[in-house]
Write a protein that holds these residues in place. Structure first.
Motif, PDB file in Angstrom:
ATOM      1  N   TYR A  44      -0.097 -13.932  51.474  1.00  9.70           N
ATOM      2  CA  TYR A  44       0.766 -12.599  51.987  1.00  9.70           C
ATOM      3  C   TYR A  44      -0.090 -12.157  53.125  1.00  9.70           C
ATOM      4  N   GLU A  47       1.288 -14.139  56.141  1.00 11.64           N
ATOM      5  CA  GLU A  47       2.597 -14.086  56.421  1.00 11.64           C
ATOM      6  C   GLU A  47       2.934 -12.867  57.129  1.00 11.64           C
ATOM      7  N   TRP A  55       8.641  -9.355  56.230  1.00 13.47           N
ATOM      8  CA  TRP A  55       8.399 -10.195  55.258  1.00 13.47           C
ATOM      9  C   TRP A  55       9.524 -10.425  53.981  1.00 13.47           C
TER      10      TRP A  55
END
Length: 463
Positions: A44, A47, A55
């Motif tokens: 996470y 990203e 996202w």
């Protein structure tokens, strides 16, 4: 003392071993959970760093790794790849996975040391905890062994036992000795249970004899008619054959019901629990009766997806028993309503309601007793045996459920079956071929003169 010490050591060893195994599986679970959370959080973060506020869960993601070297070197070649607007983003993940592995190895080493320590020291710890309990039990046993129980006490006890009459329900053991008071209480409680069991069996045999006397007398009477005039009178022959067949069929039905209850009392009626859709089951029973019974109007009021947990065939048998009763005690052409729903406690329920003769308030607490019939609501002319509701009660109790009975004379009757919530019932019933220890039926009724409420009696709600 040696056997006691050996027994104590055996108990503490088993307790300690069980505790170590429980700790091992707990540690493995939390280690695995930590790995999953750490990997998800790292992905996470990567990203978010690449995409900013854009996202999204809808990305193509995967890991790749090289094939050369040992497993630790292969971890160093891991790459995390995800796609953004048809562009592949490749992020090296080897350092993260190698660092995570080193940390887990350190944690696992500490956990292993803790488990090894508990293997060698836990038994001593549990022995220390159990010692006071075992010593107290030993001390109590020693005190009991030192109680003066002389020959006179034996004589008094023998005389008191000999004075108990098996034909007297009120017979009780009484020695007048305070030291034997505990024994007296235990024996008297046992006598009470034995007398109650004997009374119930005697009543059951008497009821069975009474119920079988009528069909046997009818069969005997028609058999005598056949012997005298059957060969020459076709009308007598036909009437006798029909009557004998009818009474034989009733007797067969009664014997089958008695066998079901006897197997239930002996714990030999098996229950096969599974998920039940009460909505579909109620509709199925309603369709069956609408097809075979043209004299009544059958309707269904079901909510969607009323899930319960139990034996489909047994629950369906309860529905049929209640519907049979509604048909017997309501006039031709009157409506019978079958319903599946959730009550206010979110418990799955089904009910059968008729606009028949109804029942008096004093009869409601007894309708589930074997062979019980009230007057005029229940008579032999209806063709019932007085066992159907007893079977229904056994089935519902085995499913940990209960009844709500609502009835008024001249208005009608509604009998509602309440079953446990699906999740609760699945926990209660999943491990058994016969349901666990019976739960007392939650029978409640209210009348002005009744102190003990067993069934709920209200005015019928117009559906």
């Amino acid at each position: 003392m040696m056997p006691d010490l050996h027994r104590k050591g055996s108990i503490t060893k088993r307790i300690n071993l069980s505790s170590v195994w429980h700790s091992l599986w707990t540690m493995l679970f939390f280690d695995l959970l930590f790995i999953v959370i750490a990997v998800l959080f790292w992905c996470y973060a990567v990203e978010i760093n690449a995409m900013g506020s854009g996202w999204s869960l809808k990305l193509t993601r995967y890991f790749t790794a090289g094939n050369s070297g040992n497993w630790f070197e292969k971890l160093g070649t891991v790459k995390y790849i995800f796609e953004i607007d048809e562009d592949l983003i490749i992020v090296p993940a080897g350092v993260f996975f190698q660092t995570l592995t080193r940390g887990l190895i350190g944690v696992a080493t500490v956990q292993l040391v803790v488990l090894i320590k508990r293997i060698f020291t836990g038994e001593k710890h549990y022995r220390k905890i159990l010692s006071p309990v075992i010593e107290e039990v030993s001390q109590t046993a020693e005190e009991l062994s030192q109680v003066a129980f002389d020959e006179q006490k034996f004589h008094n006890l023998e005389s008191a036992i000999a004075a108990i009459s098996p034909n007297a329900p009120e017979a009780r053991l009484h020695t007048g000795d305070k030291e034997l008071q505990g024994l007296e209480t235990a024996v008297n409680n046992l006598l009470t249970r034995l007398h109650e069991s004997y009374r119930q069996q005697t009543r059951f045999v008497s009821d069975v004899s009474h119920e079988l006397r009528t069909p046997i007398s009818v069969i005997q009477g028609y058999a005598d008619m056949l012997a005298r005039w059957g060969a020459s009178d076709e009308k007598v022959l036909e009437e006798s054959i029909l009557a004998i067949r009818s009474e034989a069929k009733n007797m067969q039905h009664m014997v089958e019901q008695l066998l079901f209850l006897a197997r239930g009392d002996a714990g030999r009626n098996h229950v096969n629990p599974q998920e039940i859709d009460l909505s579909s089951l109620v509709k199925e029973v309603c369709d069956e009766y609408a097809m075979i019974n043209r004299t009544h109007s059958f309707t269904v009021q079901e909510e969607d997806n009323v899930r319960a947990f139990g034996d489909v065939e047994l629950i369906k048998q309860v529905m049929r028993i209640l519907t049979d009763n509604a048909v017997k005690y309501s006039a031709d052409g009157s409506p019978i309503v079958l319903r599946a729903f959730f009550n206010y406690d979110n418990e799955p329920c089904f009910s059968v309601q008729d606009n028949g003769v109804g029942m008096a308030g004093e009869d409601i607490p007894h309708i589930f007793d074997r062979f019980y019939r009230s007057d005029p609501a229940r008579t032999r002319n209806t063709g019932g045996t007085g066992l159907g509701l007893s079977i229904a009660r056994w089935i519902v109790e085995k499913h940990q459920g209960y009844f709500n009975v609502i009835s008024r004379e001249g208005v009608g009757t509604r009998i509602e079956v309440v079953l446990p919530e699906f999740e609760k019932a699945s926990r209660l019933l999943a491990d058994m071929s016969v349901l666990p220890q019976e739960k007392q039926t939650k029978e409640e009724y209210s009348t002005e003169s009744s102190a003990e409420k067993q069934y709920t009696q209200k005015e019928l709600i117009e559906e």
